[in-house]
Write a protein that holds these residues in place. Sequence first.
Motif, PDB file in Angstrom:
ATOM      1  N   HIS A  34       1.407   8.643  -6.062  1.00 11.88           N
ATOM      2  CA  HIS A  34       1.420   9.970  -5.744  1.00 11.88           C
ATOM      3  C   HIS A  34       0.232   9.934  -5.291  1.00 11.88           C
ATOM      4  CE1 HIS A  34       4.998  11.019  -6.914  1.00 11.88           C
ATOM      5  NE2 HIS A  34       4.982  10.951  -8.828  1.00 11.88           N
ATOM      6  N   GLU A  47       1.048  -1.435   0.272  1.00 14.01           N
ATOM      7  CA  GLU A  47      -0.097   0.303  -0.248  1.00 14.01           C
ATOM      8  C   GLU A  47       0.842   1.403   0.156  1.00 14.01           C
ATOM      9  OE1 GLU A  47      -2.287   1.868   3.375  1.00 14.01           O
ATOM     10  OE2 GLU A  47      -4.218   0.319   2.715  1.00 14.01           O
ATOM     11  N   SER A  48       2.005   1.261   0.751  1.00 13.51           N
ATOM     12  CA  SER A  48       2.498   1.991   1.203  1.00 13.51           C
ATOM     13  C   SER A  48       3.301   2.298  -0.659  1.00 13.51           C
ATOM     14  CB  SER A  48       3.847   2.125   1.597  1.00 13.51           C
ATOM     15  OG  SER A  48       3.431   1.818   3.510  1.00 13.51           O
ATOM     16  N   GLN A  49       4.059   1.351  -1.436  1.00 11.16           N
ATOM     17  CA  GLN A  49       4.428   1.474  -2.414  1.00 11.16           C
ATOM     18  C   GLN A  49       3.652   2.478  -3.413  1.00 11.16           C
ATOM     19  OE1 GLN A  49       6.214  -2.476  -2.838  1.00 11.16           O
ATOM     20  NE2 GLN A  49       7.739  -2.099  -2.338  1.00 11.16           N
ATOM     21  N   ARG A 105      -3.604   7.070   1.271  1.00  6.97           N
ATOM     22  CA  ARG A 105      -3.568   5.401   1.577  1.00  6.97           C
ATOM     23  C   ARG A 105      -5.640   4.894   1.054  1.00  6.97           C
ATOM     24  NH1 ARG A 105       0.429   2.479   4.648  1.00  6.97           N
ATOM     25  NH2 ARG A 105       1.721   3.684   5.623  1.00  6.97           N
ATOM     26  N   CYS A 133       0.486   4.333  -3.103  1.00  3.39           N
ATOM     27  CA  CYS A 133       0.904   5.624  -2.644  1.00  3.39           C
ATOM     28  C   CYS A 133       2.612   6.381  -3.116  1.00  3.39           C
ATOM     29  CB  CYS A 133       0.483   5.421  -0.936  1.00  3.39           C
ATOM     30  SG  CYS A 133      -0.691   4.901  -0.128  1.00  3.39           S
ATOM     31  N   GLN A 134       2.759   5.470  -3.103  1.00  2.00           N
ATOM     32  CA  GLN A 134       4.140   6.488  -3.405  1.00  2.00           C
ATOM     33  C   GLN A 134       4.818   6.805  -5.430  1.00  2.00           C
ATOM     34  OE1 GLN A 134       7.797   5.103  -1.848  1.00  2.00           O
ATOM     35  NE2 GLN A 134       6.912   5.930  -0.204  1.00  2.00           N
ATOM     36  N   THR A 135       3.667   5.641  -5.710  1.00  2.00           N
ATOM     37  CA  THR A 135       3.141   5.656  -7.070  1.00  2.00           C
ATOM     38  C   THR A 135       2.598   6.660  -7.807  1.00  2.00           C
ATOM     39  OG1 THR A 135       4.504   3.275  -6.566  1.00  2.00           O
ATOM     40  CG2 THR A 135       3.624   4.030  -8.759  1.00  2.00           C
TER      41      THR A 135
END
Length: 249
Positions: free
Chosen positions: A39, A31-33, A42, A35-37
Amino acid sequence: MGRDNWKIIRDQISAEISAGMLQPGAQLPTESQLCQTFHAGRHSVRRAVAALAVEGKLRVEQGRGTFVQVAPLISYHIGRRTRFRQNLLEQGISPAGEQLADAVVPASARVAAALGLAEGSPVHRLLRRGLADGVPINIGLSYHCATRFPDLAAQRMEGVSVTDIYRSHGITDYFRKRTIVFARRPDGEEAGLLMQHPDQPVMVLQKTDVDAAGQPIGYSEAVWAADRVQFSFDSQDEGEAAPESAIDV
């Protein structure tokens, strides 16, 4: 990203699945990755993943992660004679089944009426799960008279088909008398056994099988993953070999 950024995430992941960039069985980034991908927050990622899970494109496993769903679409033919194995093998799909539970119980009013027994008569109650290429496609409860077929549960556990069990009791042919089909949402246990999102609908098939003399010999209620199967109905007898039930695997 704007207010509908979850839709952008959903559509992008869906497009990658359709294009084969995300293969069946592949695990999505965390989920964190994600979010970064994208932008994104959550909440947007979770909403997009949940939407794709409802569509049957993703499978969320608690403690393991999110995976691209592996689920072949099966064309399942239902006629007077219906065979689970034959339906799948003809499409190049490997059938399998597993017995999850069995017991001898008093027949409820509904089961007794279907089998032509007195209410409270002892019946085998078998819970089984059918798989196609290792993917769950149905779960079902089947009921048979425990007096007429005393060894049925033990034989099914050993992998003997219902057709062969019937044959050992002198029933050389049998037919599907009627089929009732309806849709609903699965309960939590059903969704878990089918490895699908609880908001995805299921198709329920209730059927009664009879012998050549028209006497009821089996009743079952099968719950199918609706996004993994399409049914076709044909009442014409094509002279096929004796059938196996919809969960006879």
